[in-house]
Enzyme design. Structure first.
Site, PDB file in Angstrom:
ATOM      1  N   HIS A   1      -2.907   7.198   3.248  1.00 14.89           N
ATOM      2  CA  HIS A   1      -3.422   5.943   2.677  1.00 14.89           C
ATOM      3  C   HIS A   1      -4.792   5.667   3.290  1.00 14.89           C
ATOM      4  O   HIS A   1      -5.003   5.817   4.494  1.00 14.89           O
ATOM      5  CB  HIS A   1      -2.451   4.804   2.983  1.00 14.89           C
TER       6      HIS A   1
ATOM      7  N   CYS B   1       0.815  -1.227   0.000  1.00 12.54           N
ATOM      8  CA  CYS B   1       0.000   0.000   0.000  1.00 12.54           C
ATOM      9  C   CYS B   1       0.847   1.276   0.000  1.00 12.54           C
ATOM     10  O   CYS B   1       0.337   2.356  -0.276  1.00 12.54           O
ATOM     11  CB  CYS B   1      -0.950   0.006   1.190  1.00 12.54           C
TER      12      CYS B   1
ATOM     13  N   ASN C   1     -10.280   0.274   0.816  1.00 10.05           N
ATOM     14  CA  ASN C   1      -8.821   0.310   0.719  1.00 10.05           C
ATOM     15  C   ASN C   1      -8.412  -0.192  -0.667  1.00 10.05           C
ATOM     16  O   ASN C   1      -8.593  -1.370  -0.973  1.00 10.05           O
ATOM     17  CB  ASN C   1      -8.240  -0.583   1.828  1.00 10.05           C
TER      18      ASN C   1
HETATM   19  N1  COA Z   1     -18.558  -7.874  10.792  1.00 10.70           N
HETATM   20  C1  COA Z   1     -19.005  -8.129  12.031  1.00 10.70           C
HETATM   21  N2  COA Z   1     -18.186  -8.494  13.037  1.00 10.70           N
HETATM   22  C2  COA Z   1     -16.878  -8.586  12.770  1.00 10.70           C
HETATM   23  C3  COA Z   1     -16.348  -8.331  11.482  1.00 10.70           C
HETATM   24  C4  COA Z   1     -17.244  -7.965  10.481  1.00 10.70           C
HETATM   25  N3  COA Z   1     -16.854  -7.686   9.223  1.00 10.70           N
HETATM   26  N4  COA Z   1     -15.006  -8.503  11.521  1.00 10.70           N
HETATM   27  C5  COA Z   1     -14.685  -8.840  12.774  1.00 10.70           C
HETATM   28  N5  COA Z   1     -15.826  -8.912  13.528  1.00 10.70           N
HETATM   29  C6  COA Z   1     -15.959  -9.234  14.934  1.00 10.70           C
HETATM   30  C7  COA Z   1     -14.797  -9.992  15.502  1.00 10.70           C
HETATM   31  O1  COA Z   1     -14.923 -11.368  15.236  1.00 10.70           O
HETATM   32  C8  COA Z   1     -14.884  -9.637  16.967  1.00 10.70           C
HETATM   33  O2  COA Z   1     -15.863 -10.448  17.532  1.00 10.70           O
HETATM   34  P1  COA Z   1     -15.665 -11.024  19.033  1.00 10.70           P
HETATM   35  O3  COA Z   1     -15.579  -9.823  19.925  1.00 10.70           O
HETATM   36  O4  COA Z   1     -16.885 -11.849  19.234  1.00 10.70           O
HETATM   37  O5  COA Z   1     -14.409 -11.814  18.995  1.00 10.70           O
HETATM   38  C9  COA Z   1     -15.412  -8.201  16.974  1.00 10.70           C
HETATM   39  O6  COA Z   1     -16.022  -8.022  15.680  1.00 10.70           O
HETATM   40  C10 COA Z   1     -14.347  -7.160  17.161  1.00 10.70           C
HETATM   41  O7  COA Z   1     -13.299  -7.440  16.258  1.00 10.70           O
HETATM   42  P2  COA Z   1     -11.990  -6.619  16.244  1.00 10.70           P
HETATM   43  O8  COA Z   1     -11.003  -7.306  15.345  1.00 10.70           O
HETATM   44  O9  COA Z   1     -11.559  -6.313  17.649  1.00 10.70           O
HETATM   45  O10 COA Z   1     -12.475  -5.245  15.578  1.00 10.70           O
HETATM   46  P3  COA Z   1     -11.640  -3.968  15.327  1.00 10.70           P
HETATM   47  O11 COA Z   1     -12.340  -2.831  15.948  1.00 10.70           O
HETATM   48  O12 COA Z   1     -10.174  -4.136  15.608  1.00 10.70           O
HETATM   49  O13 COA Z   1     -11.772  -3.780  13.734  1.00 10.70           O
HETATM   50  C11 COA Z   1     -10.504  -4.071  11.727  1.00 10.70           C
HETATM   51  C12 COA Z   1     -11.209  -4.764  12.874  1.00 10.70           C
HETATM   52  C13 COA Z   1      -9.936  -5.117  10.782  1.00 10.70           C
HETATM   53  C14 COA Z   1     -11.514  -3.209  10.992  1.00 10.70           C
HETATM   54  C15 COA Z   1      -9.371  -3.170  12.316  1.00 10.70           C
HETATM   55  O14 COA Z   1      -8.567  -3.898  13.197  1.00 10.70           O
HETATM   56  C16 COA Z   1      -8.493  -2.605  11.231  1.00 10.70           C
HETATM   57  O15 COA Z   1      -8.930  -1.821  10.401  1.00 10.70           O
HETATM   58  N6  COA Z   1      -7.183  -2.967  11.215  1.00 10.70           N
HETATM   59  C17 COA Z   1      -6.297  -2.503  10.175  1.00 10.70           C
HETATM   60  C18 COA Z   1      -6.507  -3.331   8.934  1.00 10.70           C
HETATM   61  C19 COA Z   1      -5.968  -2.688   7.706  1.00 10.70           C
HETATM   62  O16 COA Z   1      -6.150  -1.516   7.484  1.00 10.70           O
HETATM   63  N7  COA Z   1      -5.297  -3.473   6.848  1.00 10.70           N
HETATM   64  C20 COA Z   1      -4.777  -3.027   5.619  1.00 10.70           C
HETATM   65  C21 COA Z   1      -3.624  -2.118   5.832  1.00 10.70           C
HETATM   66  S1  COA Z   1      -2.907  -1.576   4.341  1.00 10.70           S
END
Ligand code: COA
Length: 320
Positions: free
Chosen positions: A245, A120, A275
């Site tokens: 980004h 990215c 993204n």
């Molecule tokens: N829909 C509903 N629930 C979801 C879900 C979705 N699409 N994805 C995850 N969950 C659930 C999880 O299973 C978890 O459930 P649990 O509490 O029962 O275990 C809960 O939601 C919370 O998940 P969590 O991973 O803590 O959420 P978060 O607030 O960290 O958000 C991301 C997850 C992926 C959105 C976030 O971590 C993120 O954006 N990270 C960076 C990723 C990124 O940008 N990557 C590319 C970089 S170039």
């Protein structure tokens, strides 16, 4: 690695921008019928409402569309370009390169062509590389094109990744000139020992540790902005725009707050595009440019992070 563009023979100016977004769109509602998720969860955790999907279009088609628009914007003919650098994590094939495909499609006869993969952060890496090349007299005009068909490497049964990514392409033309301004400073970095946090698994689909990537991003973006701004010799208070980004609205908000950049100066497209990896920054740059929001003399910082882990920032003054 860091450089002050002080030892250059020429300044390097942004002279054209372009983008191509495929007409297909996937809404959160559609994703909710594919995996166990909801519009409410996706919007509150990522800020994403829609993303584009390149149905029936290749990554080359999108790259060519964005590159053609950037050349037109710059008022240049294809044969004026001496360098084509393409960035993608989703090439159609291992070889030939996407850059050579763009060359062939647009008749960019006088250029050398190369792809780079910094995930990215690809556009930021490419801008820095071509700027150094142009600054030392290697060519007059360079085309950077970033194109991604991330829906090709998505596991549409994995709700933790398939909601985040979309397809699209962005491009920019850079020109060596003795006019003042243009690119003022840049900072590139990588942390290869963190690579396991975001990678393609055995079947080619993306897997990641979302928390780890989030933590990395909110530290890496302020570091890169701070270093690039310091090298540019300009003050943060002079910034007209930051173009981060576009991975997640919460990452953008947290990182820009840490930088001390107010929300009204931050470009946001993640709500509409998701993204698009290395394409996200040049797409946002082109939106600002074509909406008439970039004015000559404006100071802009472009800042990215991604798999690798890679990160970096470029500071530029918008040219006349
Ligand atoms: N829909 C509903 N629930 C979801 C879900 C979705 N699409 N994805 C995850 N969950 C659930 C999880 O299973 C978890 O459930 P649990 O509490 O029962 O275990 C809960 O939601 C919370 O998940 P969590 O991973 O803590 O959420 P978060 O607030 O960290 O958000 C991301 C997850 C992926 C959105 C976030 O971590 C993120 O954006 N990270 C960076 C990723 C990124 O940008 N990557 C590319 C970089 S170039």
């Amino acid at each position: 690695m860091a450089i002050v563009y002080g030892d250059r023979a020429h300044n390097v100016h942004l002279t054209g921008t372009g983008r191509f977004l495929p007409p297909g769109v996937i809404t959160n509602g559609e994703l909710s019928r594919m995996v166990d998720t909801s519009d409410e969860w996706i919007v509150s955790h990522t800020g994403i409402r829609t993303r584009h999907i390149a149905r029936g279009l290749s990554v080359t088609d999108m790259a060519v569309g964005a590159a053609r628009a950037a050349l037109e914007c710059a008022g240049l003919a294809p044969q004026d370009i001496g360098v084509v650098v393409a960035t993608t994590v989703t090439p159609e094939r291992r070889l030939p390169s996407l850059a050579c495909d763009v060359q062939a499609n647009l008749g960019i006869a006088n250029a050398f062509c190369v792809d780079i993969n910094a995930s990215c952060t690809g556009f930021i890496y490419a801008v820095d590389i071509v700027a150094r090349y142009l600054a030392t007299g290697g060519a007059k005009h360079a085309l950077v094109v970033s194109a991604e068909k991330l829906t090709d490497i998505m596991d549409f049964t994995d709700r933790t990744t398939c909601i985040l990514f979309g397809d699209g392409a962005g491009a920019a033309v850079f020109t060596a000139s003795d006019e003042p301004g243009g690119l003022l400073g840049s900072y590139l970095a990588a942390r290869g020992d963190g690579g396991a946090a975001l990678r393609c698994r055995w079947d080619g689909c993306i897997e990641m540790d979302g928390h780890e990537v989030f933590r990395f991003a909110v530290r890496a973006l302020p570091e890169a902005v701070g270093k690039a701004m310091a090298l540019s010799g300009r003050d943060l208070s002079e910034l007209a725009y930051a173009i981060p980004h576009q991975a997640n609205r919460r990452i953008i908000d947290a990182a820009m707050r840490r930088c001390g950049i107010p929300p009204d100066k931050v470009a946001v497209t993640v709500d509409r595009h998701g993204n698009t990896s290395s394409a996200s920054i040049p797409i946002a740059l082109d939106e600002l440019n074509r909406d008439g929001r970039l004015r000559p003399g404006d100071l802009v910082v472009l800042v990215g992070f991604g798999a690798g882990l890679t990160y970096g920032a470029v500071v530029l003054e918008v040219s006349d």
